[in-house]
Scaffold this motif. Sequence first.
Motif, PDB file in Angstrom:
ATOM      1  N   CYS A 126      51.186  54.273  32.126  1.00  0.00           N
ATOM      2  CA  CYS A 126      49.797  53.992  31.754  1.00  0.00           C
ATOM      3  C   CYS A 126      49.506  52.490  31.677  1.00  0.00           C
ATOM      4  CB  CYS A 126      49.480  54.634  30.407  1.00  0.00           C
ATOM      5  SG  CYS A 126      49.427  56.431  30.430  1.00  0.00           S
ATOM      6  N   ILE A 127      50.553  51.678  31.640  1.00  0.00           N
ATOM      7  CA  ILE A 127      50.358  50.226  31.555  1.00  0.00           C
ATOM      8  C   ILE A 127      49.871  49.715  32.910  1.00  0.00           C
ATOM      9  CG2 ILE A 127      51.474  48.001  31.148  1.00  0.00           C
ATOM     10  CD1 ILE A 127      53.531  49.502  29.425  1.00  0.00           C
ATOM     11  N   PRO A 128      48.709  49.098  32.986  1.00  0.00           N
ATOM     12  CA  PRO A 128      48.162  48.647  34.278  1.00  0.00           C
ATOM     13  C   PRO A 128      49.036  47.564  34.920  1.00  0.00           C
ATOM     14  CG  PRO A 128      46.493  48.590  32.552  1.00  0.00           C
ATOM     15  CD  PRO A 128      47.805  48.794  31.866  1.00  0.00           C
ATOM     16  N   GLN A 129      49.177  47.645  36.226  1.00  0.00           N
ATOM     17  CA  GLN A 129      49.838  46.568  36.953  1.00  0.00           C
ATOM     18  C   GLN A 129      49.007  45.296  36.796  1.00  0.00           C
ATOM     19  OE1 GLN A 129      52.863  46.666  38.686  1.00  0.00           O
ATOM     20  NE2 GLN A 129      53.015  48.648  37.634  1.00  0.00           N
ATOM     21  N   GLY A 130      49.671  44.200  36.554  1.00  0.00           N
ATOM     22  CA  GLY A 130      48.972  42.926  36.395  1.00  0.00           C
ATOM     23  C   GLY A 130      48.606  42.589  34.960  1.00  0.00           C
ATOM     24  N   LEU A 131      48.777  43.540  34.027  1.00  0.00           N
ATOM     25  CA  LEU A 131      48.497  43.247  32.612  1.00  0.00           C
ATOM     26  C   LEU A 131      49.548  42.267  32.100  1.00  0.00           C
ATOM     27  CD1 LEU A 131      46.730  43.989  30.121  1.00  0.00           C
ATOM     28  CD2 LEU A 131      48.464  45.707  29.556  1.00  0.00           C
ATOM     29  N   GLU A 132      49.110  41.155  31.530  1.00  0.00           N
ATOM     30  CA  GLU A 132      50.023  40.083  31.131  1.00  0.00           C
ATOM     31  C   GLU A 132      49.893  39.759  29.646  1.00  0.00           C
ATOM     32  OE1 GLU A 132      50.364  37.360  35.168  1.00  0.00           O
ATOM     33  OE2 GLU A 132      48.756  36.929  33.754  1.00  0.00           O
ATOM     34  N   ILE A 133      50.944  39.115  29.128  1.00  0.00           N
ATOM     35  CA  ILE A 133      50.859  38.496  27.810  1.00  0.00           C
ATOM     36  C   ILE A 133      51.297  37.044  27.942  1.00  0.00           C
ATOM     37  CG2 ILE A 133      51.219  40.569  26.438  1.00  0.00           C
ATOM     38  CD1 ILE A 133      54.130  39.562  25.974  1.00  0.00           C
ATOM     39  N   MET A 134      50.740  36.215  27.077  1.00  0.00           N
ATOM     40  CA  MET A 134      51.181  34.823  26.980  1.00  0.00           C
ATOM     41  C   MET A 134      52.225  34.759  25.880  1.00  0.00           C
ATOM     42  SD  MET A 134      50.850  31.647  28.047  1.00  0.00           S
ATOM     43  CE  MET A 134      49.214  31.434  28.779  1.00  0.00           C
ATOM     44  N   MET A 135      53.445  34.391  26.244  1.00  0.00           N
ATOM     45  CA  MET A 135      54.527  34.351  25.281  1.00  0.00           C
ATOM     46  C   MET A 135      54.465  33.076  24.453  1.00  0.00           C
ATOM     47  SD  MET A 135      57.459  35.961  27.759  1.00  0.00           S
ATOM     48  CE  MET A 135      58.688  36.109  26.461  1.00  0.00           C
ATOM     49  N   GLN A 136      55.186  33.071  23.351  1.00  0.00           N
ATOM     50  CA  GLN A 136      55.147  31.935  22.432  1.00  0.00           C
ATOM     51  C   GLN A 136      55.594  30.639  23.101  1.00  0.00           C
ATOM     52  OE1 GLN A 136      57.248  32.812  18.753  1.00  0.00           O
ATOM     53  NE2 GLN A 136      55.607  31.923  17.566  1.00  0.00           N
ATOM     54  N   ASN A 137      56.465  30.751  24.103  1.00  0.00           N
ATOM     55  CA  ASN A 137      56.948  29.544  24.799  1.00  0.00           C
ATOM     56  C   ASN A 137      55.968  29.052  25.856  1.00  0.00           C
ATOM     57  OD1 ASN A 137      57.206  31.345  26.906  1.00  0.00           O
ATOM     58  ND2 ASN A 137      59.447  31.311  26.950  1.00  0.00           N
ATOM     59  N   GLY A 138      54.787  29.700  25.946  1.00  0.00           N
ATOM     60  CA  GLY A 138      53.763  29.271  26.891  1.00  0.00           C
ATOM     61  C   GLY A 138      53.862  29.926  28.253  1.00  0.00           C
ATOM     62  N   GLU A 139      54.852  30.785  28.432  1.00  0.00           N
ATOM     63  CA  GLU A 139      55.059  31.439  29.725  1.00  0.00           C
ATOM     64  C   GLU A 139      54.284  32.755  29.770  1.00  0.00           C
ATOM     65  OE1 GLU A 139      58.838  32.944  32.483  1.00  0.00           O
ATOM     66  OE2 GLU A 139      59.157  32.212  30.432  1.00  0.00           O
ATOM     67  N   LYS A 140      53.634  33.016  30.911  1.00  0.00           N
ATOM     68  CA  LYS A 140      52.939  34.280  31.108  1.00  0.00           C
ATOM     69  C   LYS A 140      53.892  35.281  31.743  1.00  0.00           C
ATOM     70  CE  LYS A 140      47.941  33.699  31.544  1.00  0.00           C
ATOM     71  NZ  LYS A 140      46.790  33.767  32.474  1.00  0.00           N
ATOM     72  N   LYS A 141      53.854  36.518  31.241  1.00  0.00           N
ATOM     73  CA  LYS A 141      54.722  37.552  31.783  1.00  0.00           C
ATOM     74  C   LYS A 141      53.903  38.813  32.069  1.00  0.00           C
ATOM     75  CE  LYS A 141      59.098  36.031  31.545  1.00  0.00           C
ATOM     76  NZ  LYS A 141      60.046  36.082  32.680  1.00  0.00           N
ATOM     77  N   GLU A 142      54.153  39.435  33.236  1.00  0.00           N
ATOM     78  CA  GLU A 142      53.547  40.724  33.516  1.00  0.00           C
ATOM     79  C   GLU A 142      54.281  41.760  32.670  1.00  0.00           C
ATOM     80  OE1 GLU A 142      52.398  43.746  37.185  1.00  0.00           O
ATOM     81  OE2 GLU A 142      53.298  41.795  37.606  1.00  0.00           O
TER      82      GLU A 142
END
Length: 220
Positions: A155-171
């Motif tokens: 159910c998690i959409p492809q391309g949904l990202e979070i911004m991690m505490q270290n400033g890196e974006k992750k899918e």
Amino acid sequence: MGYSILTNSLNGLTLRGGLFDAQMLSYLKIMPVKWRDILLPVGEDITVYDPDNTFYSALKEKFDDWSSEDVAKELQSGSDLAKAVNSVVKIKRKSMKHAKKQSARVMREVNKMWKQGHYGEKNKDLRKALDIIHRAFRESFITIRFALKTDAYRCIPQGLEIMMQNGEKKEISSLYVFDQAADKYRIRDDVRLSATDLRYLQLAISPYIFEKIHARLLTR
């Protein structure tokens, strides 16, 4: 004391509205102050479970209408609403375990008021909405899921990202790997997530996985 203090000054639909406010304000008191302006994500774009049940949307609107500033002012106001909430929710520690216990206290109080008939006629849609809003709050702000069943993961959409505490974006979907032995998707061993990262991960996925996870409760 609990929520019953509201019966001193409210009755009928105004009492039900007061009980809605007490439940939502209790949840907001449990949350860290910096999170209190975040809208409840579950049901933002879709109606949860039953499109004809308007009680959930009414409860969500109550939750979303409280700003962090308004929460702080109300809790210190000395009003019956503040007394009701402060007598149920006791903030002593900031651990997730303590938050779970406090949210359980809220639901026990809701159940008590329901059994005593203070919500008015015992409408099945209202009862369902009170339960679902509780699960939605916990799923969004308290629960941390290190593993997901396949139907929830998908159910998690492809391309949904979070911004991690270290400033890196992750899918988000890339953070998991399938564990055949457990028949679940687990967060990969090589992924390092801080406690804050985990909280924001859960907040991001909760709108998408909620119905799959909690619809299972209906079949138990």
